[in-house]
Motif scaffolding. Sequence first.
Motif, PDB file in Angstrom:
ATOM      1  N   GLU A 162       0.827  -1.209   0.000  1.00  0.00           N
ATOM      2  CA  GLU A 162       0.000   0.000   0.000  1.00  0.00           C
ATOM      3  C   GLU A 162       0.857   1.254   0.000  1.00  0.00           C
ATOM      4  O   GLU A 162       0.554   2.244  -0.671  1.00  0.00           O
ATOM      5  N   ILE A 163       1.954   1.236   0.754  1.00  0.00           N
ATOM      6  CA  ILE A 163       2.858   2.385   0.797  1.00  0.00           C
ATOM      7  C   ILE A 163       3.511   2.608  -0.560  1.00  0.00           C
ATOM      8  O   ILE A 163       3.607   3.739  -1.048  1.00  0.00           O
ATOM      9  N   ALA A 164       3.971   1.518  -1.185  1.00  0.00           N
ATOM     10  CA  ALA A 164       4.608   1.634  -2.493  1.00  0.00           C
ATOM     11  C   ALA A 164       3.650   2.236  -3.510  1.00  0.00           C
ATOM     12  O   ALA A 164       4.037   3.080  -4.329  1.00  0.00           O
ATOM     13  N   LYS A 165       2.374   1.847  -3.440  1.00  0.00           N
ATOM     14  CA  LYS A 165       1.378   2.366  -4.369  1.00  0.00           C
ATOM     15  C   LYS A 165       1.069   3.824  -4.066  1.00  0.00           C
ATOM     16  O   LYS A 165       0.976   4.654  -4.972  1.00  0.00           O
ATOM     17  N   THR A 166       0.922   4.165  -2.788  1.00  0.00           N
ATOM     18  CA  THR A 166       0.594   5.537  -2.394  1.00  0.00           C
ATOM     19  C   THR A 166       1.700   6.516  -2.751  1.00  0.00           C
ATOM     20  O   THR A 166       1.452   7.598  -3.298  1.00  0.00           O
ATOM     21  N   MET A 167       2.939   6.136  -2.452  1.00  0.00           N
ATOM     22  CA  MET A 167       4.082   7.029  -2.685  1.00  0.00           C
ATOM     23  C   MET A 167       4.670   6.863  -4.073  1.00  0.00           C
ATOM     24  O   MET A 167       5.577   7.602  -4.459  1.00  0.00           O
TER      25      MET A 167
ATOM     26  N   LYS B 232       5.588  15.350  -2.753  1.00  0.00           N
ATOM     27  CA  LYS B 232       4.958  16.469  -2.058  1.00  0.00           C
ATOM     28  C   LYS B 232       3.476  16.206  -1.801  1.00  0.00           C
ATOM     29  O   LYS B 232       2.930  16.661  -0.787  1.00  0.00           O
ATOM     30  N   VAL B 233       2.823  15.504  -2.711  1.00  0.00           N
ATOM     31  CA  VAL B 233       1.426  15.131  -2.484  1.00  0.00           C
ATOM     32  C   VAL B 233       1.325  14.303  -1.203  1.00  0.00           C
ATOM     33  O   VAL B 233       0.468  14.555  -0.338  1.00  0.00           O
ATOM     34  N   GLY B 234       2.210  13.323  -1.067  1.00  0.00           N
ATOM     35  CA  GLY B 234       2.222  12.514   0.138  1.00  0.00           C
ATOM     36  C   GLY B 234       2.604  13.317   1.366  1.00  0.00           C
ATOM     37  O   GLY B 234       2.035  13.146   2.446  1.00  0.00           O
TER      38      GLY B 234
END
Length: 316
Positions: A23-28, A246-248
């Motif tokens: 999930e982190i890899a996909k989000t970032m 920056k979005v994250g």
Amino acid sequence: MLAMSEVNCIKTLRNEKGLSITEIAKTMQVNWRTAKKYGDGDQLPQEKTHLKKGMMYDEKWGEIVVDWLEEDLKLKKKLRRKNKKIFEDLVKEGFQGSYRTVCNFIQEWKVAQEEEADKGHERLAHPEGEAQVDFGIMEAVQDGEILDVHALIMSFPASNTAFSVPMPSENLECFLGGLQELFKQAGGVPLSIRIDNLTPAVKKVRKGDSEAELTEAFRHFQQYYGFKVQVCNPRKGNEKGHVEGKVGYVRYNFFSLPPVIKDLEDLTNQLEQQLINDRQRIHYKKEVLIDELWQQEQKQLIKLPEESYPVFKQFL
């Protein structure tokens, strides 16, 4: 290597939000191994140089194999040499090592290439005045209800500065109106803006050697303000990796709990002040206040025209 802001986001997602590595890899939008390294690592990894030894490194054999591997990258996969073929060709050249030695060397080379690809966005040149723009969906509370906020974020990789404006949607009016507000916050217009294939801006994505075709509305807007546009290749989010980070960063530092707002104008003012305060950090690599770097970079911006482009009059 990722920016410290991106590393902090990954650690927050892992340790405080409880997200999985996938999930982190996909989000970032980073490689799974990168998310694992920073999410579960006890400390930040330090770059080390290992002096490799052995006949593949001390003699000519390693260089020969690398040349063959790089040549094969230009071919279709089914035409590339297998490890066995490479070993047999080396033997013909006088190689006296084992097949396993060759296989291990090839595997190490492939891993190194993958790691370099993961960090590819860090090698892109980021001159002063170049910006990246993207939307990110956040949550806020208004009148007791949770609403989705489409935060348009503009980042400047050279100084690690960012600006953000919340919009109700990601349509043409919101995109162009949001860019105008970001220009005002920045005090000028970027020399160039890198975007992905946003529907309000890109009519036809680039394929092969052909350039992306901009929508007529965005092209007129661009010509009025005088900035250049760089459209990322399809499925190449790393080409605008800074704004992705920056979005994250905005999401998990300023929206970790949905802020209570009166309206979008109230949220715009909150975000602007938070990002102004955020510039009082030391740049993760240059060891100078981000605000000082931004003041220098700001000099490169194009002067705002006396009158704003009539976005809403033309398109509403």
